[in-house]
Design a protein around this motif. Structure first.
Motif, PDB file in Angstrom:
ATOM      1  N   ARG A 120      22.196  23.449  49.193  1.00 33.01           N
ATOM      2  CA  ARG A 120      21.618  23.786  50.505  1.00 33.01           C
ATOM      3  C   ARG A 120      22.656  23.945  51.603  1.00 33.01           C
ATOM      4  NH1 ARG A 120      16.822  19.532  50.323  1.00 33.01           N
ATOM      5  NH2 ARG A 120      17.305  19.382  52.540  1.00 33.01           N
ATOM      6  N   VAL A 121      23.825  23.327  51.446  1.00 38.61           N
ATOM      7  CA  VAL A 121      24.891  23.493  52.432  1.00 38.61           C
ATOM      8  C   VAL A 121      26.221  23.129  51.768  1.00 38.61           C
ATOM      9  CG1 VAL A 121      24.685  21.165  53.405  1.00 38.61           C
ATOM     10  CG2 VAL A 121      25.652  22.973  54.797  1.00 38.61           C
ATOM     11  N   TYR A 122      27.234  23.941  52.041  1.00 43.86           N
ATOM     12  CA  TYR A 122      28.582  23.625  51.586  1.00 43.86           C
ATOM     13  C   TYR A 122      29.587  24.444  52.369  1.00 43.86           C
ATOM     14  CZ  TYR A 122      27.472  27.531  48.366  1.00 43.86           C
ATOM     15  OH  TYR A 122      27.057  28.709  47.815  1.00 43.86           O
ATOM     16  N   SER A 123      30.833  24.086  52.232  1.00 46.94           N
ATOM     17  CA  SER A 123      31.889  24.686  53.038  1.00 46.94           C
ATOM     18  C   SER A 123      32.768  25.592  52.206  1.00 46.94           C
ATOM     19  CB  SER A 123      32.770  23.583  53.648  1.00 46.94           C
ATOM     20  OG  SER A 123      32.008  22.701  54.409  1.00 46.94           O
ATOM     21  N   GLY A 124      33.484  26.434  52.896  1.00 46.25           N
ATOM     22  CA  GLY A 124      34.495  27.268  52.277  1.00 46.25           C
ATOM     23  C   GLY A 124      35.605  27.495  53.288  1.00 46.25           C
ATOM     24  N   VAL A 125      36.759  27.900  52.784  1.00 48.32           N
ATOM     25  CA  VAL A 125      37.895  28.201  53.646  1.00 48.32           C
ATOM     26  C   VAL A 125      38.329  29.627  53.343  1.00 48.32           C
ATOM     27  CG1 VAL A 125      40.276  27.601  54.250  1.00 48.32           C
ATOM     28  CG2 VAL A 125      38.664  25.798  53.636  1.00 48.32           C
ATOM     29  N   MET A 126      38.508  30.400  54.408  1.00 47.07           N
ATOM     30  CA  MET A 126      39.017  31.766  54.270  1.00 47.07           C
ATOM     31  C   MET A 126      40.256  31.883  55.146  1.00 47.07           C
ATOM     32  SD  MET A 126      35.403  33.841  54.553  1.00 47.07           S
ATOM     33  CE  MET A 126      35.998  35.394  53.886  1.00 47.07           C
ATOM     34  N   ALA A 127      41.215  32.669  54.700  1.00 49.67           N
ATOM     35  CA  ALA A 127      42.441  32.856  55.477  1.00 49.67           C
ATOM     36  C   ALA A 127      43.017  34.231  55.185  1.00 49.67           C
ATOM     37  CB  ALA A 127      43.466  31.772  55.119  1.00 49.67           C
ATOM     38  N   GLY A 128      43.849  34.696  56.120  1.00 51.70           N
ATOM     39  CA  GLY A 128      44.569  35.944  55.937  1.00 51.70           C
ATOM     40  C   GLY A 128      43.657  37.147  55.878  1.00 51.70           C
ATOM     41  N   GLY A 129      44.237  38.299  55.590  1.00 49.51           N
ATOM     42  CA  GLY A 129      43.499  39.520  55.316  1.00 49.51           C
ATOM     43  C   GLY A 129      42.495  39.953  56.360  1.00 49.51           C
ATOM     44  N   GLY A 130      42.672  39.552  57.606  1.00 52.06           N
ATOM     45  CA  GLY A 130      41.751  39.943  58.656  1.00 52.06           C
ATOM     46  C   GLY A 130      40.808  38.843  59.110  1.00 52.06           C
ATOM     47  N   ILE A 131      40.896  37.672  58.489  1.00 46.24           N
ATOM     48  CA  ILE A 131      40.057  36.533  58.880  1.00 46.24           C
ATOM     49  C   ILE A 131      40.612  35.920  60.170  1.00 46.24           C
ATOM     50  CG2 ILE A 131      39.387  34.176  58.201  1.00 46.24           C
ATOM     51  CD1 ILE A 131      37.870  36.373  56.705  1.00 46.24           C
ATOM     52  N   ALA A 132      39.728  35.511  61.060  1.00 48.22           N
ATOM     53  CA  ALA A 132      40.144  34.866  62.306  1.00 48.22           C
ATOM     54  C   ALA A 132      40.882  33.568  62.001  1.00 48.22           C
ATOM     55  CB  ALA A 132      38.926  34.591  63.186  1.00 48.22           C
ATOM     56  N   ARG A 133      41.994  33.354  62.670  1.00 49.28           N
ATOM     57  CA  ARG A 133      42.781  32.139  62.449  1.00 49.28           C
ATOM     58  C   ARG A 133      42.208  30.964  63.231  1.00 49.28           C
ATOM     59  NH1 ARG A 133      49.031  32.962  61.389  1.00 49.28           N
ATOM     60  NH2 ARG A 133      48.935  34.833  60.113  1.00 49.28           N
ATOM     61  N   GLY A 134      42.110  29.816  62.579  1.00 52.36           N
ATOM     62  CA  GLY A 134      41.723  28.580  63.221  1.00 52.36           C
ATOM     63  C   GLY A 134      40.293  28.514  63.719  1.00 52.36           C
ATOM     64  N   LYS A 135      39.443  29.348  63.197  1.00 52.20           N
ATOM     65  CA  LYS A 135      38.067  29.405  63.684  1.00 52.20           C
ATOM     66  C   LYS A 135      37.125  28.707  62.707  1.00 52.20           C
ATOM     67  CE  LYS A 135      34.795  32.770  65.525  1.00 52.20           C
ATOM     68  NZ  LYS A 135      34.551  34.209  65.743  1.00 52.20           N
ATOM     69  N   VAL A 136      36.227  27.887  63.238  1.00 49.65           N
ATOM     70  CA  VAL A 136      35.188  27.252  62.440  1.00 49.65           C
ATOM     71  C   VAL A 136      33.886  27.980  62.741  1.00 49.65           C
ATOM     72  CG1 VAL A 136      33.887  25.134  62.009  1.00 49.65           C
ATOM     73  CG2 VAL A 136      36.348  25.017  62.479  1.00 49.65           C
ATOM     74  N   VAL A 137      33.212  28.438  61.699  1.00 48.19           N
ATOM     75  CA  VAL A 137      31.957  29.171  61.859  1.00 48.19           C
ATOM     76  C   VAL A 137      30.855  28.382  61.178  1.00 48.19           C
ATOM     77  CG1 VAL A 137      30.728  31.315  61.353  1.00 48.19           C
ATOM     78  CG2 VAL A 137      33.169  31.392  61.924  1.00 48.19           C
ATOM     79  N   GLY A 138      29.814  28.059  61.923  1.00 50.32           N
ATOM     80  CA  GLY A 138      28.678  27.338  61.376  1.00 50.32           C
ATOM     81  C   GLY A 138      28.893  25.845  61.354  1.00 50.32           C
ATOM     82  N   LYS A 139      27.807  25.131  61.090  1.00 53.75           N
ATOM     83  CA  LYS A 139      27.891  23.678  60.955  1.00 53.75           C
ATOM     84  C   LYS A 139      26.662  23.177  60.214  1.00 53.75           C
ATOM     85  CE  LYS A 139      25.796  22.400  65.379  1.00 53.75           C
ATOM     86  NZ  LYS A 139      25.959  21.617  66.605  1.00 53.75           N
ATOM     87  N   SER A 140      26.810  21.970  59.698  1.00 52.27           N
ATOM     88  CA  SER A 140      25.691  21.324  59.013  1.00 52.27           C
ATOM     89  C   SER A 140      25.018  20.341  59.961  1.00 52.27           C
ATOM     90  CB  SER A 140      26.188  20.588  57.769  1.00 52.27           C
ATOM     91  OG  SER A 140      26.930  19.443  58.140  1.00 52.27           O
ATOM     92  N   ASP A 141      23.911  19.763  59.504  1.00 53.32           N
ATOM     93  CA  ASP A 141      23.289  18.692  60.270  1.00 53.32           C
ATOM     94  C   ASP A 141      24.173  17.444  60.183  1.00 53.32           C
ATOM     95  OD1 ASP A 141      22.806  17.588  57.747  1.00 53.32           O
ATOM     96  OD2 ASP A 141      20.676  18.022  57.785  1.00 53.32           O
ATOM     97  N   ASP A 142      23.743  16.374  60.815  1.00 54.76           N
ATOM     98  CA  ASP A 142      24.579  15.170  60.919  1.00 54.76           C
ATOM     99  C   ASP A 142      24.924  14.525  59.583  1.00 54.76           C
ATOM    100  OD1 ASP A 142      24.667  15.459  63.656  1.00 54.76           O
ATOM    101  OD2 ASP A 142      23.091  13.990  64.052  1.00 54.76           O
ATOM    102  N   ILE A 143      24.109  14.747  58.549  1.00 55.20           N
ATOM    103  CA  ILE A 143      24.391  14.114  57.252  1.00 55.20           C
ATOM    104  C   ILE A 143      24.910  15.113  56.212  1.00 55.20           C
ATOM    105  CG2 ILE A 143      22.732  12.254  57.617  1.00 55.20           C
ATOM    106  CD1 ILE A 143      20.914  13.753  55.544  1.00 55.20           C
TER     107      ILE A 143
END
Length: 195
Positions: A120-143
């Protein structure tokens, strides 16, 4: 090919990537890119330290603390920094993703103290190739149990990756019966990921 011979690198470079299979595999991937390779995949599997790698159904916190996170932190940052220093990061798209996340609560069933599969929710990391540097997109609930803001599907990641690689994400390819099949399914380009 000599590109796979990481022993041609200095001891300093090899140690920066980490003297473990994951780190040396990332170093080999960088060398393959320099030699003209176009697509590399490095899998993290059970490299002998823990029998199930990131599949932390038991001993979740000790495995993360003792091996998984230190190795990942060292090796992944080495790859990003090395590609950036060599001027290769902007033209190399890096995806660090899994097929699922982990339950928000620790299990207590023997051998216990682990986390189960959770889609239902999980994270990923993208870098390079046109990806915004240092940006966090989205979030989960508190738990960490559900997406609270900006859900991005695997198909969205696929469509965005194709777009960044110069491939039309709406392109179709024929399936085994000759029917057109969209390469990114119903995924959408997620411009909030792009730099």
């Amino acid at each position: 090919t000599t590109a796979l011979d990481v022993q041609q690198e200095s001891v300093e470079v090899r140690e920066r990537y980490g003297m473990n299979l994951f780190g040396q595999s990332l170093l080999a991937a960088r060398r393959m890119l320099e030699a003209g390779g176009r697509f590399m995949t490095v899998f993290w599997d059970a490299y002998g330290h823990f029998t199930a790698g990131w599949d932390t159904h038991y001993e979740h916190y000790p495995r993360l603390k003792q091996y998984l996170l230190p190795v990942f932190d060292l090796s992944f940052t080495a790859l990003i920094e090395d590609l950036d220093a060599r001027g290769m990061l902007d033209e190399t798209l890096i995806l660090c993703i899994s097929e699922h996340g982990r339950t928000p609560k620790i299990n207590t069933t023997p051998p216990g103290c682990g986390r189960e599969h959770w889609s239902r929710v999980y994270s990923g990391v993208m870098a390079g190739g046109g990806i915004a540097r240092g940006k966090v997109v989205g979030k989960s609930d508190d738990i960490g149990g559900d997406v609270a803001d900006t859900p991005i599907s695997p198909k969205d990641l696929l469509a965005t990756s194709f777009h960044l690689l110069g491939i039309d994400p709406h392109m179709t390819v024929p399936d085994q019966l000759g029917r057109p099949y969209p390469v990114a399914g119903d995924g959408a380009i997620r411009h909030e990921l792009i730099g």
